[in-house]
Design a protein around this motif. Structure first.
Motif, short mmCIF file in Angstrom:
data_model
loop_
_atom_site.label_atom_id
_atom_site.label_comp_id
_atom_site.label_asym_id
_atom_site.label_seq_id
_atom_site.Cartn_x
_atom_site.Cartn_y
_atom_site.Cartn_z
N PRO A 83 0.63 -1.49 -0.48
CA PRO A 83 -0.31 -0.04 -0.19
C PRO A 83 1.24 0.71 -0.10
CG PRO A 83 0.07 -1.17 2.39
CD PRO A 83 1.35 -1.69 1.23
N GLN A 84 0.59 2.60 -0.49
CA GLN A 84 0.84 3.87 -0.76
C GLN A 84 1.59 4.49 0.72
OE1 GLN A 84 -1.43 6.46 -1.77
NE2 GLN A 84 -0.15 8.32 -1.37
N HIS A 85 0.95 3.18 2.02
CA HIS A 85 1.28 3.98 3.21
C HIS A 85 1.15 2.58 4.47
CE1 HIS A 85 -2.60 5.85 4.61
NE2 HIS A 85 -2.55 6.46 3.05
N ALA A 86 1.12 2.71 5.65
CA ALA A 86 0.88 1.66 6.26
C ALA A 86 -0.14 1.58 6.60
CB ALA A 86 2.33 1.79 7.51
N VAL A 87 -0.75 0.65 6.51
CA VAL A 87 -2.66 0.16 6.94
C VAL A 87 -2.07 -0.82 8.04
CG1 VAL A 87 -4.03 -1.58 6.35
CG2 VAL A 87 -3.16 -0.44 4.91
#
Length: 104
Positions: free
Chosen positions: A60-64
């Motif tokens: 993902p683009q940033h942490a989930v």
């Protein structure tokens, strides 16, 4: 004094429209990276056969954050745990078949 609360910190809402790459899955004759939204990448993972699901990598683009765990790279069955949180995911054990109306 009361403490402030900002929802469930262990599992905040997932930003399904963020960019995500689904890697290590076949596309035609090659294994190409697909960059799309997180939601579409998870749905694409659901359509894969089990062997390819295990090999898949979702970035993902940033942490989930799920259940207090921050994920910057999601693999195999952990993508399945994201799929269970999709906005329109049916609860486990629920049928997706239409109900038959016996009104005639």
């Amino acid at each position: 004094m009361a403490e402030a609360s900002w929802g469930d910190v262990a599992s905040p809402d997932i930003e399904w429209r963020m960019s995500a790459a689904l890697e290590n899955v076949p596309r035609g004759q090659e294994e190409l990276v697909e960059v799309t939204s997180l939601e579409k990448a998870v749905r694409a993972w659901l359509a894969l056969d089990p062997a390819h699901q295990q090999d898949a990598i979702l970035i993902p683009q940033h942490a989930v954050i799920v259940d207090g765990v921050s994920m910057i790279e999601v693999r195999g069955d952990n993508i399945g745990s994201l799929a269970a949180r999709l906005p329109d995911a049916a609860p486990k054990g629920a049928s997706t078949d239409p109900e038959i109306d016996d009104a005639g």
